[in-house]
Design an enzyme around this catalytic site. Sequence first.
Site, PDB file in Angstrom:
ATOM      1  N   HIS A  43       0.976  -0.960   0.103  1.00  0.00           N
ATOM      2  CA  HIS A  43      -0.479  -0.222   0.097  1.00  0.00           C
ATOM      3  C   HIS A  43       0.398   1.249  -0.513  1.00  0.00           C
ATOM      4  O   HIS A  43       1.369   2.159   1.364  1.00  0.00           O
ATOM      5  CB  HIS A  43      -1.087   0.651   1.025  1.00  0.00           C
ATOM      6  CG  HIS A  43      -2.358  -0.923   1.219  1.00  0.00           C
ATOM      7  ND1 HIS A  43      -3.078  -1.259   0.476  1.00  0.00           N
ATOM      8  CD2 HIS A  43      -2.066  -1.638   2.164  1.00  0.00           C
ATOM      9  CE1 HIS A  43      -4.040  -2.356   0.300  1.00  0.00           C
ATOM     10  NE2 HIS A  43      -2.857  -3.071   1.167  1.00  0.00           N
ATOM     11  N   ASP A 178      -7.323  -5.239   7.504  1.00  0.00           N
ATOM     12  CA  ASP A 178      -7.812  -5.837   6.599  1.00  0.00           C
ATOM     13  C   ASP A 178      -8.245  -7.250   6.636  1.00  0.00           C
ATOM     14  O   ASP A 178      -9.491  -8.269   6.526  1.00  0.00           O
ATOM     15  CB  ASP A 178      -6.721  -6.688   5.267  1.00  0.00           C
ATOM     16  CG  ASP A 178      -6.524  -5.763   4.286  1.00  0.00           C
ATOM     17  OD1 ASP A 178      -7.710  -5.469   3.444  1.00  0.00           O
ATOM     18  OD2 ASP A 178      -5.925  -5.543   4.099  1.00  0.00           O
TER      19      ASP A 178
END
Length: 262
Positions: A43, A178
Amino acid sequence: MTFATMLRDRESLVGTWVALNDPAVAEISAGLEFDAVVIDGEHSVNSIETITEMARAVDAADVDGDSDPGTIVRLSTNDTTEIKRVLDAGVDGVMAPMIDDPQDAQAFVEATRYPHEGVRGVGYGRATEYGEAFPEYVDRANDEIVTIAQIETEAGLENVEEIAAVDGLDGLFVGPADLSAALGIFGETESDEFLAAVDRTLEAGHAVDKPVSILALDGDEIERWVDHGFDIVFAGVDIDYVKMGGRRAKATFEDAAGTRDE
């Protein structure tokens, strides 16, 4: 003492997380004497070029402790070619996202190992001092590269015991954002459902004497996860450090200016 040794000895460790693609940030972070610096390749806008420069910066940092910080790269995917290129950059280990089952974990481990233990290709790179330390590096790399599997999906949680037991896997990492999203409770990391998932992951790792790590974004989270039994806490992200410092400076100015105007 190397990071691999400390991790495999199940020492209590603290790391930091670097997402900004600037070697100076990595060097500063390493100079604070964390046990490990995670360079985020998933990310972030980091490329193999910036990851290599950041690994150099970590190694160049002025550290007074007994051991240098380990450099761990969080991969963008569990891909053999990406793993090979990242390891050739001379890092100490890799963290693979979205490990769903023991087959994923096995493929991940094999991608980090030279034959006959794995499928990593042999080539020049920073890791081998551009060929100058070729035999020595190839001889020891299979024993020294750290492998950490991220548990962040429902499938990964369901198979966590089998994942943890994969030979050559050094540890587990709970991806709080997540995993909570996968459970349908995004951000609810104090909920009973999320804590049950955390406990299952901790038990799976510890049952086979492997450390379990997590990312904590503030002081309260750091204390909570240490108390909860995590072996490694990655204590904050560089982006948040910048925001927190900026907000604190701005608030200090506003308080001072308000007092001055009275």
